[in-house]
Design an enzyme around this catalytic site. Structure first.
Site, PDB file in Angstrom:
ATOM      1  N   GLY A 365      48.922  -4.650  14.691  1.00 43.68           N
ATOM      2  CA  GLY A 365      49.616  -3.253  15.260  1.00 43.68           C
ATOM      3  C   GLY A 365      48.522  -2.179  15.015  1.00 43.68           C
ATOM      4  N   ASP A 428      42.640  -7.449   9.367  1.00 40.30           N
ATOM      5  CA  ASP A 428      42.330  -6.078   9.271  1.00 40.30           C
ATOM      6  C   ASP A 428      43.404  -5.694   8.348  1.00 40.30           C
ATOM      7  OD1 ASP A 428      41.364  -3.379   9.473  1.00 40.30           O
ATOM      8  OD2 ASP A 428      42.553  -3.239  11.507  1.00 40.30           O
ATOM      9  N   CYS A 481      40.242   0.127   6.173  1.00 40.21           N
ATOM     10  CA  CYS A 481      39.796   1.692   6.140  1.00 40.21           C
ATOM     11  C   CYS A 481      39.879   2.400   5.049  1.00 40.21           C
ATOM     12  CB  CYS A 481      40.837   2.289   7.584  1.00 40.21           C
ATOM     13  SG  CYS A 481      40.070   3.758   7.801  1.00 40.21           S
TER      14      CYS A 481
END
Length: 545
Positions: A365, A428, A481
């Site tokens: 998502g 991720d 990130c």
């Protein structure tokens, strides 16, 4: 005692503790959405770790720290519902009218409304400010000024609050919220902009009046006049800690723990540049969807520059990407160039044996990387399974992917119930989001270092699941990130030591133009080096010998 203090406020605001400079505020979570990316803190300041992911902003940036359960309900409620939007419009209109009656300009009123919603509701400035600018019909210089004041004040909050605290006879927690936000805006203008001191003082007092805190006008005036007696450099010298890294953190308006996190990766000499990049306006990166349009064609159609690294990237210096025809036609979208490179790495990495076209995005998502993988999968005749724990966010992936060969599964990525044997897997992982602070002006003050321990456990569990779903000879890309070593190298090293994973050279998956991305086999991008978010990724295989 003059007005403007919560104990005497007529606004009905209840007392709330306001952290001092350097401490974490109520957590929205600027981390990732999807598997494990839950909601940070709720609007009342209580921790809320529900959801494997929660929302990202419109730059594709993850927003929230994750847990394992359902999605973040408080955020959906805060930003959804036509009734709530009507209430927001009514309140904004009321403040705008009050500002007009107080002889104040509309851009400052919009900026104050933004600060109030960020601090009192836990709202996201980069989502609510653009909407407010549209509703108030602000554009051009007025919109730019409101944006500079609102975003700048939020970024510099640590320094600004320290200065206010030094000049105030009361603790920050004793000042009425509207008065404190007006003071923050005023102090920011004095210290960081070209606004004349007298104008900053006068408009701050008028903002206090417009916000309904008339009795606090004298208090605000006294604070502002005290602030104007010193330059920003003098205030920094007076208030900054003696420790070198702590001083750099203060000068560059970061919590100390984030500065130390960055320093462990880039070193002391490069730290100022890394911190400074978080306060620079990021260029919008567009992704040209493979099979629909090339980056060259997109650049020609938009009058923009092609990206330096990703073969799909285009840089949009100015304007609203939603107004671009290729974006309206779903041939292009907004996606950081670093994210593009990670999705590309999943597809470009060599696998042993035949690629059967079973690809997996385990933490998908809201779907940016899954869509890029899906576009490449369509070209290669492959299919992508995308896992998302939240039904709401699963619908976002469906909408983003459109007719691409992407099948969405609503499941926990740690145990998604999928059949193993994937050729390519992307993990991720949910993270602190420290690599994208420039996109969220208030984020640095909402994050707490203590959250990293829980995030690290979740990251490792998701990586373990991804390796179990990977076939022998397949490739797994682990990404975050965040440049924090606890979320990057520590997780990879632990997977190698405890799970028998084999790390490959991720540098081989980068375009030749990208250099200076770390000294390990993994890749660490940086805003000040590459113009991307501070994205990390490593390439892993199973050890089945």
């Amino acid at each position: 005692m003059s007005g403007g203090f919560r104990s005497r406020s007529k606004s009905g605001d209840k007392p709330k503790d306001k952290p001092t400079q350097g401490s974490g505020q109520n957590r929205d979570g600027n981390g990732r959405g999807g598997n494990g990316r839950g909601g940070g803190r709720n609007p009342r300041g209580g921790k809320n770790f529900r959801g494997n992911r929660d929302t990202r902003d419109n730059c594709g940036h993850r927003q929230g720290r994750g847990g394992a359960g359902a999605g973040s309900s408080h955020r959906a409620g805060r930003q959804g519902g036509s009734g709530q939007r009507l209430n927001e419009r009514a309140r904004a209109a009321s403040l705008a009218q009050a500002a007009k009656q107080a002889g104040l300009d509309l851009p400052r009123a919009v900026a104050l409304e933004t600060l109030q919603r960020v601090h009192q509701e836990g709202a996201f400035a980069n989502l609510i400010l653009p909407r407010a600018l549209r509703e108030q019909k602000l554009s051009g210089r007025d919109a730019a000024f409101a944006t500079e004041i609102a975003y700048g004040t939020l970024r510099a909050e640590g320094v600004v609050d320290a200065v206010i605290a030094r000049c105030s006879s009361r603790e920050l927690s004793a000042i009425a919220p509207a008065v404190l936000d007006a003071l923050r805006m005023g102090v920011y203008q004095v210290l960081y902009t070209r606004v004349e001191d007298h104008a900053a003082v006068d408009t701050t007092v008028r903002l206090v009046e417009a916000a309904g805190e008339t009795k606090a006008k004298g208090f605000a005036n006294g604070i502002m006049r005290s602030v104007t007696r010193r330059s920003r450099e003098d205030w920094i010298d007076l208030l900054a800690p003696a420790d070198e890294v702590a001083r750099l953190a203060f000068e560059h308006t970061h919590p100390e723990w984030i500065a130390r996190s960055f320093a462990r990766v880039v070193g002391r000499e490069e730290l100022p540049a890394a911190l400074a990049a978080d306060s620079e306006r990021p260029v919008v990166h567009l992704v040209a969807r493979p099979g629909e349009i090339t980056a060259e064609e997109l650049a020609l159609m938009t009058g923009c520059e092609q990206g330096r690294y990703s073969p799909y990237a285009v840089y949009l210096e100015h304007g609203d990407p939603a107004d671009l025809e290729p974006v309206k036609e779903r041939m292009a979208a907004v996606q950081d160039e670093g994210s593009q490179l990670i999705a590309r790495a999943v597809v470009e990495a060599e696998v042993s044996g035949e690629d059967h076209g079973r690809w997996l995005d385990l933490c998908a998502g809201p779907g940016g990387k899954a869509a890029l993988m899906g576009a490449l999968a369509r070209i290669e005749g492959a299919k992508v399974d995308a896992v998302e724990v939240s039904e709401h966010r699963a619908k976002l992936i469906d909408r983003t992917a459109g007719d691409l060969p992407v099948r969405v599964h609503v499941a926990d990525g740690r145990d998604p119930g999928l059949e193993p044997g994937y050729d390519r897997v992307l993990v991720d992982a949910p993270c602190s989001g420290l690599g994208a602070l420039r996109r969220r002006p208030e984020a640095r003050w909402r994050k707490e270092e203590a959250e990293l321990a829980e995030l690290s456990r979740l990251q490792f569990e998701l990586l373990r699941s991804g390796l179990e779903l990977l076939r022998p000879g397949g490739i797994l890309i682990y990404s975050t990130c965040s440049p924090d070593l606890r979320e990057t190298r520590a997780i990879v090293d632990k997977a190698v030591a405890q799970l028998g994973a084999v790390e490959e050279d991720a540098y081989a998956l980068l375009p030749e133009a990208m250099t200076d991305a770390g000294e390990e086999k993994s890749v660490q991008m940086w805003p000040h080096r590459h113009g991307t978010d501070a994205m990390f990724f490593a390439a892993l295989r199973r050890n089945d010998t």
